[in-house]
Design a protein around this motif. Structure first.
Motif, short mmCIF file in Angstrom:
data_model
loop_
_atom_site.label_atom_id
_atom_site.label_comp_id
_atom_site.label_asym_id
_atom_site.label_seq_id
_atom_site.Cartn_x
_atom_site.Cartn_y
_atom_site.Cartn_z
N ARG A 80 33.02 32.69 42.79
CA ARG A 80 33.97 32.59 43.91
C ARG A 80 35.40 32.84 43.44
O ARG A 80 36.20 33.45 44.15
N LEU A 81 35.73 32.34 42.25
CA LEU A 81 37.08 32.57 41.71
C LEU A 81 37.31 34.05 41.45
O LEU A 81 38.37 34.59 41.77
N ARG A 82 36.33 34.72 40.87
CA ARG A 82 36.47 36.16 40.61
C ARG A 82 36.69 36.93 41.91
O ARG A 82 37.48 37.88 41.97
N ALA A 83 36.00 36.51 42.97
CA ALA A 83 36.15 37.19 44.27
C ALA A 83 37.56 37.02 44.82
O ALA A 83 38.11 37.93 45.44
N PHE A 84 38.16 35.84 44.56
CA PHE A 84 39.52 35.61 45.05
C PHE A 84 40.56 36.30 44.17
O PHE A 84 41.63 36.68 44.65
N ASN A 85 40.26 36.44 42.88
CA ASN A 85 41.12 37.15 41.93
C ASN A 85 42.51 36.49 41.80
O ASN A 85 43.53 37.11 42.09
N PRO A 86 42.57 35.25 41.33
CA PRO A 86 43.85 34.57 41.22
C PRO A 86 44.62 34.94 39.95
O PRO A 86 44.06 35.43 38.98
N ASN A 87 45.94 34.69 39.99
CA ASN A 87 46.76 34.76 38.78
C ASN A 87 46.72 33.44 38.01
O ASN A 87 46.76 33.41 36.80
N LYS A 88 46.66 32.35 38.81
CA LYS A 88 46.67 31.02 38.22
C LYS A 88 45.66 30.14 38.94
O LYS A 88 45.46 30.27 40.16
#
Length: 380
Positions: A80-88
């Motif tokens: 799920r984090l990869r899908a959102f692609n955050p900087n932090k």
């Protein structure tokens, strides 16, 4: 900046902070996503459905309990984090959650991970020695973070004892919807009406404690000490909360003839009304990371009677200016604090309440501190 926050559960008292940082990020062309590890937890009378927003996402979860401790496993969290692609990424909640381990062991490339930690070592009970495998594992996990979000003195001291100078530090005080609680001050004109609504005695000095009734809140120790005070019969204690210690506290109240009102769980509107008709905010915790209720009480214009084990007492309470800090483990300290408030004049209570409000405005204004936090985080 694309900011992801992973937390155990969405809570009503964090929602205003999320709303504010979402506004700041959107204004700057960024985006917020708050991932919830679970939809509900024991003694939390709300669910994800009650509080979800456009920026929240509920993760599939496996959870189990050992005693009073919950353990959450969200196997899809990294996907799920990869899908959102955050900087932090900011991880909130306990370091004991397996979900946190999964994130730290499989960190996304070029993404900084921060731990939102409020815990401290100023506790009213013995803690396990640091010379053990559990502490070594804890220190190992803490050192895998790139930085830490901490609210104040106690939390920073505790963090330094675990990781030394490792990692970036970002100040993040606990924040509430301060405008909401400031309205308690104007509602004070309706004190008599509110007292009648909740069956309270307006001829007594009233102490308000919004808290879960659990042993760590130290309420039994506080009331057993107060039972020996000459002012016992002139005080009324209002407990806005429920929990496993209720029956024990009721027995203490009955056997010692202490006027304690057990109101059960109260929503935010009810708590604000109770602040409006009370004289003193009380929190005798034996361990409390950084209680939001203390901040609510200050914004409601109340003097503070808090234990030294509450994590934000150094920032919120100036002794004898807007309150008293006492030791829950020392009956004499409790009695001294209680009798100080019972002997205080109405003029002092009003002045102390104004000081509480000013301290809260200077260091805990949600809009101002949210903007400062995002600016600081984006520069790291």
């Amino acid at each position: 900046m694309r900011l992801a926050i992973v937390t155990n559960i969405i809570t009503p008292y964090r929602r205003n902070f999320y709303e504010e940082i979402n506004k700041v990020l959107q204004r700057e062309g960024g985006e917020l996503r708050v991932f919830a590890m679970t939809d509900s937890l024991p003694l939390r009378p709300w669910t994800y459905e009650d509080l979800k927003s456009t920026y929240t996402e509920l993760l599939p979860v496996k959870k189990f309990f050992v005693g009073e401790n919950d353990y959450l496993i969200n196997l899809s969290v990294n996907k799920r984090l990869r899908a959102f692609n955050p900087n932090k990424v900011i991880i909130a909640g306990s370091w004991t959650y397996p979900t946190l381990w999964l994130m730290l062991l499989h960190k996304l490339k070029s993404v900084k991970y921060y731990f939102w930690t409020e815990s401290h070592s100023v506790r009213g009970f013995e803690v396990t020695s640091k010379n053990n495998l559990i502490f070594k594992f804890k220190r190992y996990l803490y050192n895998k973070f790139d930085g830490y979000c901490t609210p104040g003195i106690y939390a920073n001291e505790n963090l330094n004892s675990i990781v030394g100078n490792h990692g970036e530090r970002v100040k993040l005080p606990n924040l509430v919807d301060n405008k909401f609680y400031e309205e308690a001050i104007s509602k004070r004109d309706n004190r008599n009406t509110i007292c009648k609504l909740y069956g309270l005695d307006d001829n007594k000095r009233r102490f308000i404690t919004p808290a879960r009734l659990v042993s760590l809140k130290g309420l039994d120790l506080f009331f057993l000490a107060v039972a020996k005070s000459k002012y016992k019969d002139n005080a009324e204690f209002v407990l806005a909360g429920d929990g496993p210690e209720k029956e024990k506290l009721q027995e203490i109240a009955e056997s010692n003839k202490i006027d304690i009102k057990f109101l059960g769980y109260c929503n935010q509107n009810q708590v604000r009304e109770l602040y409006a008709c009370s004289d003193v905010f009380l929190l005798p915790s034996l361990s409390d990371a950084n209680p939001l209720t203390s901040i609510e009480g200050a914004f409601s214009g109340l003097p503070l009677c808090v234990s030294k084990y509450t994590g934000n007492s150094p920032e919120l309470c100036k002794v004898k200016e807007n309150g008293i800090i006492f030791d829950t483990n020392k009956p004499s300290s409790i009695i001294e604090a209680f009798e100080f408030f019972m002997e205080a004049s109405e003029e002092w209570l009003a002045s102390a309440g104004n000081t509480s409000l000013q301290i809260a405005k200077d260091g805990f204004d949600c809009v101002t501190e949210s903007e400062k936090f995002i600016i600081q985080l984006s520069q790291l």
